[in-house]
Design an enzyme around this catalytic site. Structure first.
Site, mmCIF file in Angstrom:
data_model
loop_
_atom_site.group_PDB
_atom_site.id
_atom_site.type_symbol
_atom_site.label_atom_id
_atom_site.label_comp_id
_atom_site.label_asym_id
_atom_site.label_seq_id
_atom_site.Cartn_x
_atom_site.Cartn_y
_atom_site.Cartn_z
ATOM 1 C CE LYS A 100 -3.065 -2.248 -0.663
ATOM 2 N NZ LYS A 100 -3.743 -2.185 -1.893
ATOM 3 C CG HIS A 156 -4.994 -0.814 3.898
ATOM 4 N ND1 HIS A 156 -5.176 -0.232 2.650
ATOM 5 C CD2 HIS A 156 -4.157 0.006 4.567
ATOM 6 C CE1 HIS A 156 -4.472 0.891 2.585
ATOM 7 N NE2 HIS A 156 -3.849 1.053 3.739
ATOM 8 C CG ASN A 157 -7.244 -1.164 -0.621
ATOM 9 O OD1 ASN A 157 -6.242 -1.134 0.086
ATOM 10 N ND2 ASN A 157 -7.191 -1.135 -1.935
ATOM 11 C CB SER A 207 -0.912 0.012 1.221
ATOM 12 O OG SER A 207 -1.639 1.218 1.251
ATOM 13 C CD GLU A 212 -7.392 3.789 0.392
ATOM 14 O OE1 GLU A 212 -6.440 3.055 0.704
ATOM 15 O OE2 GLU A 212 -7.645 4.093 -0.786
HETATM 16 P P1 NBP Z 1 -0.707 -2.052 -14.402
HETATM 17 O O1 NBP Z 1 -1.732 -2.596 -13.503
HETATM 18 O O2 NBP Z 1 -1.077 -0.906 -15.271
HETATM 19 O O3 NBP Z 1 -0.131 -3.239 -15.315
HETATM 20 C C1 NBP Z 1 0.829 -2.990 -16.297
HETATM 21 C C2 NBP Z 1 1.889 -4.054 -16.252
HETATM 22 O O4 NBP Z 1 1.318 -5.352 -16.436
HETATM 23 C C3 NBP Z 1 2.889 -3.858 -17.370
HETATM 24 O O5 NBP Z 1 4.156 -4.199 -16.871
HETATM 25 C C4 NBP Z 1 2.389 -4.844 -18.406
HETATM 26 O O6 NBP Z 1 3.384 -5.245 -19.330
HETATM 27 C C5 NBP Z 1 1.990 -5.983 -17.530
HETATM 28 N N1 NBP Z 1 1.165 -6.993 -18.173
HETATM 29 C C6 NBP Z 1 -0.109 -6.944 -18.615
HETATM 30 BR BR1 NBP Z 1 -1.153 -5.456 -18.578
HETATM 31 N N2 NBP Z 1 -0.555 -8.076 -19.134
HETATM 32 C C7 NBP Z 1 0.479 -8.924 -19.041
HETATM 33 C C8 NBP Z 1 0.662 -10.269 -19.421
HETATM 34 N N3 NBP Z 1 -0.338 -10.971 -19.940
HETATM 35 N N4 NBP Z 1 1.865 -10.828 -19.196
HETATM 36 C C9 NBP Z 1 2.858 -10.117 -18.638
HETATM 37 N N5 NBP Z 1 2.753 -8.832 -18.251
HETATM 38 C C10 NBP Z 1 1.568 -8.242 -18.443
HETATM 39 O O7 NBP Z 1 0.604 -1.653 -13.568
HETATM 40 P P2 NBP Z 1 0.714 -0.817 -12.217
HETATM 41 O O8 NBP Z 1 -0.215 0.348 -12.222
HETATM 42 O O9 NBP Z 1 2.164 -0.606 -11.996
HETATM 43 O O10 NBP Z 1 0.164 -1.821 -11.113
HETATM 44 C C11 NBP Z 1 0.763 -3.092 -10.865
HETATM 45 C C12 NBP Z 1 -0.002 -3.787 -9.763
HETATM 46 O O11 NBP Z 1 0.042 -2.989 -8.603
HETATM 47 C C13 NBP Z 1 -1.471 -4.025 -10.059
HETATM 48 O O12 NBP Z 1 -1.857 -5.257 -9.506
HETATM 49 C C14 NBP Z 1 -2.174 -2.918 -9.340
HETATM 50 O O13 NBP Z 1 -3.477 -3.254 -8.931
HETATM 51 C C15 NBP Z 1 -1.275 -2.702 -8.182
HETATM 52 N N6 NBP Z 1 -1.302 -1.302 -7.770
HETATM 53 C C16 NBP Z 1 -1.212 -1.026 -6.498
HETATM 54 C C17 NBP Z 1 -1.221 0.263 -6.078
HETATM 55 C C18 NBP Z 1 -1.104 0.500 -4.660
HETATM 56 O O14 NBP Z 1 -1.247 1.605 -4.172
HETATM 57 N N7 NBP Z 1 -0.796 -0.532 -3.918
HETATM 58 C C19 NBP Z 1 -1.302 1.332 -6.934
HETATM 59 C C20 NBP Z 1 -1.394 1.044 -8.236
HETATM 60 C C21 NBP Z 1 -1.391 -0.272 -8.632
HETATM 61 P P3 NBP Z 1 3.612 -4.408 -20.693
HETATM 62 O O15 NBP Z 1 4.432 -3.235 -20.318
HETATM 63 O O16 NBP Z 1 4.326 -5.364 -21.567
HETATM 64 O O17 NBP Z 1 2.249 -4.037 -21.198
#
Ligand code: NBP
Length: 475
Positions: free
Chosen positions: A182, A185-186, A128, A189
């Site tokens: 988690k 937690h959300n 988070s 939130e």
């Molecule tokens: P995204 O959720 O936007 O996902 C993009 C990534 O997934 C890219 O690296 C993309 O590769 C890859 N990808 C996809 Br789409 N399909 C794929 C596949 N079939 N095989 C391999 N790679 C694949 O990225 P993010 O916003 O950085 O979030 C990542 C994770 O973190 C998610 O689970 C999200 O829910 C979580 N998250 C958490 C928070 C938080 O506050 N904790 C915030 C934001 C996100 P490519 O570049 O080749 O398309």
């Protein structure tokens, strides 16, 4: 093979997490489905530390020292399964796969079982704090086997946020426990944000205060018991002026709140467990109501018959809102921790609730001073069945009960919706009630469905012959 940890999936989150590992001195293997993101990470941030970039998954896996620790940070859902399927044949017994995305905990349980069958550890971990947290220290909630935590724990604790030198990362529990926590937690939130929004609305409608003035009130509140990231950013947001119109920024933002689904998951799970998390549920539904466009358009004709605000003492009203906000917030947390306890008991997770409050003190969106008090409450009594009934919270909330009632009553009289404030107060009165009207419900159930009832004056289960002579028999 020299990399100590690997990250696959280098969009915003994975990229920042990889940089965080590198900045802490770890050699980090990095990989992304499309190589461009890997190349740009190394080109733009190579001086953060030691990166080992790979174009193929096979080279990426080969670059890792054993037991390999592979963090997956891709889009939650099918992408995670695709990456896991690709990794399985490349990994060897004892290697550790970490899913740091926002997976739904039943998926994590399924994946953990699947990888275990291959002799691999699977750690579903909550992370988070958004992109900022990922880079500078998130709150980390890892599940999986205790053995995997021995390998992984020190690294994750190292890159996590610290509060008073204590890492915001600890082992949560087996299989899906980390992603479950988690999720809750959300959910909390959501409740926290809704409560803050209701407080804002009361100050706006009750006092006719401007966004600027309300921002100053929140900034003041942030110096006391309510001190938290969300109160702090609320003050900041309220002070912001829209460059285009010169109006307060919040006054030009459309009043429709969206959601990605973790609030919904939390509520769905609470329904399954039978745990009343009314604060989180009302917050989730309030977002849904805000987005119910046809209903809201049709609803404008509804008569209000509301009064006009009569506030003689502005300072007293503001203090009442503050106390009501604090009390409602304690209810939302109390309910969330109840949900964690219920799932933990049902799934054998043995989650330490005090430790969860501790790792939420920094890095994450709900970080707050108040979490110290929750940790202390569970340290006093690890089996605490109701957070509200911990002596500290009983006293704190008790001091605000009068204010809470005044605020909820005035909101109702003046036609201002406060679903989270009101339902939290109803929950408070529900759990403290000597006798609830559930007696009548149980009697009705026996009447139409022979569902039986228990009595207050003797043991046993009974049924009344409602259609016959109304005699009572042992059921
Ligand atoms: P995204 O959720 O936007 O996902 C993009 C990534 O997934 C890219 O690296 C993309 O590769 C890859 N990808 C996809 Br789409 N399909 C794929 C596949 N079939 N095989 C391999 N790679 C694949 O990225 P993010 O916003 O950085 O979030 C990542 C994770 O973190 C998610 O689970 C999200 O829910 C979580 N998250 C958490 C928070 C938080 O506050 N904790 C915030 C934001 C996100 P490519 O570049 O080749 O398309």
């Amino acid at each position: 093979a020299r990399a100590q940890i690997g990250v696959t999936g280098l969009a915003v989150m994975g990229r920042n997490l990889a940089r965080n590992f590198a900045r802490h001195g770890y050699t980090v293997a990095v990989h992304n489905r499309s190589y461009a993101k890997t190349a740009s990470l190394v080109a733009d941030h190579g001086d953060d530390g030691d990166f080992v970039p790979s174009e193929s998954m096979a080279d990426f896996v080969a670059s890792l020292a054993r037991p390999r620790k592979v963090v997956i940070m891709v889009k939650a859902g099918a992408a995670t399964d695709a990456v896991i399927a690709e990794l399985i044949p490349l990994l060897e017994e004892g290697d550790i796969v970490i899913d740091a995305g926002n997976a739904h905990f039943p998926d994590t349980r399924r994946r953990e079982a699947e990888l275990k069958a291959h002799g691999l550890h699977f750690v579903g971990t909550g992370v988070s704090g958004g992109e900022e947290g990922a880079l500078n220290g998130p709150s980390i909630m890892p599940g999986g086997s205790p053995e995997s935590y021995e390998w992984l724990g020190p690294i994750l604790e190292d890159i996590s946020a610290k509060v008073d030198g204590v890492p915001c990362c600890t082992y949560v529990g087996p299989d899906g426990a980390g992603h479950f926590v988690k999720m809750v937690h959300n959910g909390i939130e959501y409740a926290d944000m809704q409560l803050i929004a209701e407080a804002y609305d009361l100050l706006k409608q009750g006092l006719g205060a401007s966004a600027q003035e309300i921002g100053e009130i929140f900034a003041e509140w942030n110096k006391g018991d309510l001190e938290s990231f969300l109160i702090e950013i609320t003050a900041d947001v309220l002070a912001h002026v829209d460059a285009e119109t010169g109006n307060a920024f919040v006054d030009v933002v459309l009043d429709r709140a969206e959601q990605k689904g973790t609030g919904r998951w939390t509520v769905q799970n609470a329904l399954d467990l039978g745990v009343p998390i009314t604060g989180i549920a009302e917050a989730t539904f309030a977002r849904a109501l805000s987005g119910s466009v046809p209903q809201r358009e049709a609803g404008r004709v509804l008569p209000a018959e509301s009064g006009a605000w009569e506030i003689s003492d502005r300072a007293a009203f503001i203090e009442d809102v503050r106390l009501a906000l604090y009390a409602s917030k304690v209810v939302a947390y109390s309910q969330g921790f109840d949900q964690i306890a219920a799932a933990s008991a049902e799934l054998g997770w043995n989650i330490d609730r005090g430790a969860m409050a501790r790792i939420w003190r920094g890095g994450c969106i709900i970080r707050a001073r108040f979490l110290n008090r929750i940790t202390e409450a569970y340290e006093r009594n690890p089996e605490l069945s109701l957070l509200l009934a911990d002596p500290y919270f009983t006293e704190q909330v008790g001091q605000g009960v009068g204010a809470w009632r005044r605020i909820v009553a005035q909101a109702a009289l003046n036609g201002v919706p406060t679903p989270a404030f009101s339902s939290s107060l109803a929950y408070y009165d529900g759990v403290r009630a000597e006798r609830l009207p559930a007696n009548l419900i149980q009697a009705q159930r026996d009447f139409f469905g022979a569902h039986t009832y228990q009595r207050i004056d003797k043991d046993g289960v009974f049924h009344t012959e409602w259609t016959g002579d109304r005699t009572e028999s042992d059921a």
